[in-house]
Scaffold this motif. Structure first.
Motif, PDB file in Angstrom:
ATOM      1  N   UNK A  53       0.858  -1.179   0.000  1.00 40.12           N
ATOM      2  CA  UNK A  53       0.000   0.000   0.000  1.00 40.12           C
ATOM      3  C   UNK A  53       0.896   1.232   0.000  1.00 40.12           C
ATOM      4  N   UNK A  54       0.571   2.183  -0.874  1.00 38.98           N
ATOM      5  CA  UNK A  54       1.286   3.460  -0.917  1.00 38.98           C
ATOM      6  C   UNK A  54       0.352   4.533  -0.377  1.00 38.98           C
ATOM      7  N   UNK A  55       0.828   5.211   0.660  1.00 37.67           N
ATOM      8  CA  UNK A  55       0.047   6.238   1.348  1.00 37.67           C
ATOM      9  C   UNK A  55       0.658   7.614   1.119  1.00 37.67           C
ATOM     10  N   UNK A  56      -0.179   8.631   1.149  1.00 38.40           N
ATOM     11  CA  UNK A  56       0.287  10.008   1.322  1.00 38.40           C
ATOM     12  C   UNK A  56      -0.214  10.418   2.703  1.00 38.40           C
ATOM     13  N   UNK A  57       0.707  10.893   3.544  1.00 42.94           N
ATOM     14  CA  UNK A  57       0.357  11.377   4.880  1.00 42.94           C
ATOM     15  C   UNK A  57       0.681  12.862   4.944  1.00 42.94           C
ATOM     16  N   UNK A  58      -0.133  13.600   5.674  1.00 48.34           N
ATOM     17  CA  UNK A  58       0.198  15.000   5.918  1.00 48.34           C
ATOM     18  C   UNK A  58      -0.307  15.410   7.283  1.00 48.34           C
ATOM     19  N   UNK A  59       0.361  16.440   7.807  1.00 46.00           N
ATOM     20  CA  UNK A  59      -0.016  16.978   9.104  1.00 46.00           C
ATOM     21  C   UNK A  59      -0.254  18.467   8.988  1.00 46.00           C
ATOM     22  N   UNK A  60      -1.174  18.944   9.804  1.00 46.23           N
ATOM     23  CA  UNK A  60      -1.412  20.388   9.811  1.00 46.23           C
ATOM     24  C   UNK A  60      -1.491  20.882  11.251  1.00 46.23           C
ATOM     25  N   UNK A  61      -1.109  22.146  11.398  1.00 45.84           N
ATOM     26  CA  UNK A  61      -1.127  22.811  12.702  1.00 45.84           C
ATOM     27  C   UNK A  61      -2.557  23.109  13.130  1.00 45.84           C
ATOM     28  N   UNK A  62      -2.661  23.600  14.345  1.00 47.16           N
ATOM     29  CA  UNK A  62      -3.950  23.983  14.913  1.00 47.16           C
ATOM     30  C   UNK A  62      -4.642  25.083  14.118  1.00 47.16           C
ATOM     31  N   UNK A  63      -3.904  25.839  13.313  1.00 44.12           N
ATOM     32  CA  UNK A  63      -4.505  26.896  12.493  1.00 44.12           C
ATOM     33  C   UNK A  63      -4.795  26.414  11.064  1.00 44.12           C
ATOM     34  N   UNK A  64      -4.781  25.102  10.843  1.00 37.29           N
ATOM     35  CA  UNK A  64      -5.104  24.439   9.573  1.00 37.29           C
ATOM     36  C   UNK A  64      -4.032  24.611   8.495  1.00 37.29           C
ATOM     37  N   UNK A  65      -2.849  25.103   8.839  1.00 39.29           N
ATOM     38  CA  UNK A  65      -1.745  25.219   7.889  1.00 39.29           C
ATOM     39  C   UNK A  65      -1.029  23.866   7.806  1.00 39.29           C
ATOM     40  N   UNK A  66      -0.861  23.356   6.570  1.00 39.24           N
ATOM     41  CA  UNK A  66      -0.141  22.095   6.378  1.00 39.24           C
ATOM     42  C   UNK A  66       1.331  22.331   6.673  1.00 39.24           C
ATOM     43  N   UNK A  67       1.884  21.525   7.577  1.00 48.13           N
ATOM     44  CA  UNK A  67       3.283  21.691   7.980  1.00 48.13           C
ATOM     45  C   UNK A  67       4.188  20.588   7.439  1.00 48.13           C
ATOM     46  N   UNK A  68       3.606  19.435   7.123  1.00 48.97           N
ATOM     47  CA  UNK A  68       4.406  18.295   6.666  1.00 48.97           C
ATOM     48  C   UNK A  68       3.571  17.443   5.723  1.00 48.97           C
ATOM     49  N   UNK A  69       4.244  16.870   4.712  1.00 49.70           N
ATOM     50  CA  UNK A  69       3.623  15.831   3.892  1.00 49.70           C
ATOM     51  C   UNK A  69       4.708  14.883   3.417  1.00 49.70           C
ATOM     52  N   UNK A  70       4.312  13.655   3.194  1.00 46.79           N
ATOM     53  CA  UNK A  70       5.250  12.657   2.709  1.00 46.79           C
ATOM     54  C   UNK A  70       4.511  11.431   2.229  1.00 46.79           C
ATOM     55  N   UNK A  71       5.182  10.629   1.421  1.00 45.46           N
ATOM     56  CA  UNK A  71       4.601   9.387   0.928  1.00 45.46           C
ATOM     57  C   UNK A  71       5.323   8.210   1.575  1.00 45.46           C
ATOM     58  N   UNK A  72       4.545   7.166   1.849  1.00 43.50           N
ATOM     59  CA  UNK A  72       5.045   5.993   2.564  1.00 43.50           C
ATOM     60  C   UNK A  72       4.551   4.746   1.856  1.00 43.50           C
ATOM     61  N   UNK A  73       5.422   3.768   1.720  1.00 47.40           N
ATOM     62  CA  UNK A  73       5.059   2.480   1.138  1.00 47.40           C
ATOM     63  C   UNK A  73       5.226   1.421   2.214  1.00 47.40           C
TER      64      UNK A  73
END
Length: 163
Positions: free
Chosen positions: A131-151
């Motif tokens: 499975x190939x995933x895209x993960x992302x995280x965002x701060x409390x103000x809804x700004x995306x701070x990180x993204x990456x793909x994982x297999x």
């Protein structure tokens, strides 16, 4: 005979539960405090002053306070997605396309999201699939701070036929 993990693992999170396009907003969020924010940077001897100097960034576009080391942010996102995407994990196969989109400061909270980008069989593992995933995280103000793909190699509910 029962398995040692009976009752510990959920009924979800198997290979079959990850159709391409599935999106998840993970249930938990986490505030990154002093321990997570500075410890990893010190462990890897990242000497960038923005991780250690509380007043360095005051008045700059990066805000005030110390920055969280990017890999600490990535690790926190991975931890938040793990309950839903790694419970029946056989093996991590790789991470790539890591992007740190905006700064995190000590005291910021991150929440995590996932999209399934692809699925495929693994010829060497009839009991699992890739499975190939895209993960992302965002701060409390809804700004995306990180993204990456994982297999990842994920266990199947039922082995695929090899005939």
């Amino acid at each position: 005979m029962s398995e040692p993990t009976d009752g510990l693992l959920s009924d979800g999170g198997y290979f079959e539960d990850f159709p391409v396009g599935r999106r998840m907003r993970h249930a938990r969020a986490a505030t990154i405090d002093e321990v997570e924010g500075g410890f990893l940077a010190k462990q890897v001897v990242n000497t960038a002053q923005a991780h250690f100097n509380e007043h360095l960034l005051q008045g700059t576009e990066l805000g005030s306070g110390r920055l969280v080391f990017g890999l600490a942010t990535a690790s926190m996102v991975y931890g938040l997605v793990a309950t839903d995407t790694a419970e029946h994990l056989v093996s991590e196969l790789g991470w790539d396309k890591l992007r740190f989109r905006a700064p995190m400061h000590h005291g910021d909270t991150v929440e995590a999201f996932t999209e399934v980008l692809g699925v495929s069989d693994d010829i060497d593992h009839p009991n699992a699939g890739v499975v190939r995933f895209k993960h992302w995280g965002r701060r409390q103000d809804a700004v995306v701070v990180f993204e990456g793909e994982r297999t990842a190699l994920i266990e199947r509910r039922e082995p695929r036929s090899t005939s």
